[in-house]
Design a protein around this motif. Structure first.
Motif, PDB file in Angstrom:
ATOM      1  N   ARG A   7      55.357  18.943  68.608  1.00 45.41           N
ATOM      2  CA  ARG A   7      53.933  18.690  68.402  1.00 45.41           C
ATOM      3  C   ARG A   7      53.451  19.526  67.233  1.00 45.41           C
ATOM      4  N   LYS A   8      52.748  18.895  66.309  1.00 44.20           N
ATOM      5  CA  LYS A   8      52.233  19.584  65.128  1.00 44.20           C
ATOM      6  C   LYS A   8      50.958  20.320  65.472  1.00 44.20           C
ATOM      7  N   GLN A   9      50.788  21.483  64.834  1.00 40.20           N
ATOM      8  CA  GLN A   9      49.606  22.292  65.039  1.00 40.20           C
ATOM      9  C   GLN A   9      48.723  22.211  63.799  1.00 40.20           C
ATOM     10  N   SER A  14      54.830  23.554  63.780  1.00 36.42           N
ATOM     11  CA  SER A  14      55.042  22.721  64.958  1.00 36.42           C
ATOM     12  C   SER A  14      55.687  23.551  66.059  1.00 36.42           C
ATOM     13  N   SER A  15      55.609  23.037  67.256  1.00 36.12           N
ATOM     14  CA  SER A  15      56.214  23.715  68.389  1.00 36.12           C
ATOM     15  C   SER A  15      56.771  22.670  69.344  1.00 36.12           C
ATOM     16  N   LEU A  16      57.689  23.083  70.193  1.00 34.60           N
ATOM     17  CA  LEU A  16      58.263  22.198  71.198  1.00 34.60           C
ATOM     18  C   LEU A  16      57.532  22.407  72.515  1.00 34.60           C
ATOM     19  N   ASP A  36      42.437  13.156  62.661  1.00 40.10           N
ATOM     20  CA  ASP A  36      43.763  13.473  63.180  1.00 40.10           C
ATOM     21  C   ASP A  36      44.630  12.224  63.292  1.00 40.10           C
ATOM     22  N   GLY A  37      45.176  11.774  62.171  1.00 39.82           N
ATOM     23  CA  GLY A  37      46.055  10.616  62.161  1.00 39.82           C
ATOM     24  C   GLY A  37      47.514  11.016  62.151  1.00 39.82           C
ATOM     25  N   THR A  38      47.838  12.139  62.770  1.00 37.16           N
ATOM     26  CA  THR A  38      49.186  12.707  62.747  1.00 37.16           C
ATOM     27  C   THR A  38      50.212  11.819  63.432  1.00 37.16           C
ATOM     28  N   TYR A  39      49.832  11.178  64.516  1.00 36.19           N
ATOM     29  CA  TYR A  39      50.784  10.439  65.338  1.00 36.19           C
ATOM     30  C   TYR A  39      50.452   8.951  65.380  1.00 36.19           C
ATOM     31  N   ASN A  40      51.457   8.136  65.660  1.00 34.54           N
ATOM     32  CA  ASN A  40      51.266   6.702  65.853  1.00 34.54           C
ATOM     33  C   ASN A  40      50.791   6.438  67.275  1.00 34.54           C
ATOM     34  N   THR A  66      40.588  14.111  74.743  1.00 33.69           N
ATOM     35  CA  THR A  66      41.811  13.976  73.959  1.00 33.69           C
ATOM     36  C   THR A  66      42.064  15.340  73.322  1.00 33.69           C
ATOM     37  N   ALA A  67      43.143  15.459  72.561  1.00 35.48           N
ATOM     38  CA  ALA A  67      43.439  16.710  71.863  1.00 35.48           C
ATOM     39  C   ALA A  67      42.764  16.773  70.502  1.00 35.48           C
TER      40      ALA A  67
END
Length: 104
Positions: A7-9, A14-16, A36-40, A66-67
């Motif tokens: 997961r990106k910070q 990033s961290s697991l 925050d368009g980091t993820y699909n 949400t996050a």
């Protein structure tokens, strides 16, 4: 088993982790309120009905967090309404959170 996911910070690192809160883009595919368009988008959430969460077993649909932080406003976060649509909500409000994980 529950897999570790990266997961990106906000600071670019990033961290697991095994449990995470989904972002606006993971729930809706695009970002109306955050930047925050980091993820699909997660396939499961493409159906709006799967974004609707109840406040307890057999309970009525309710809002949840949400996050994602509302772009340009540190006192609002992106939430999901009882109808499965995105919206902003004051960060000091008590709402539920949907914990996600990946099964491997």
């Amino acid at each position: 088993m529950i897999a570790e996911v990266e997961r990106k910070q906000e600071n670019g690192e990033s961290s697991l982790c095994r449990l995470f809160l989904p972002t606006e883009s993971e729930l809706f595919g695009d970002c109306c309120y955050s930047e925050d368009g980091t993820y699909n988008q997660i396939e499961y959430y493409k159906d709006r009905r799967n974004r609707i969460k109840c406040n307890r077993k057999g309970g009525s649909p309710d809002w949840y967090w949400t996050a994602s932080v509302w772009g340009g406003n540190s006192t609002y976060c992106v939430g999901v309404g009882d109808n499965g649509n995105s919206n902003g909500w004051g960060a000091s409000t008590e709402l539920y959170v949907p914990v996600c994980f990946v099964i491997q």
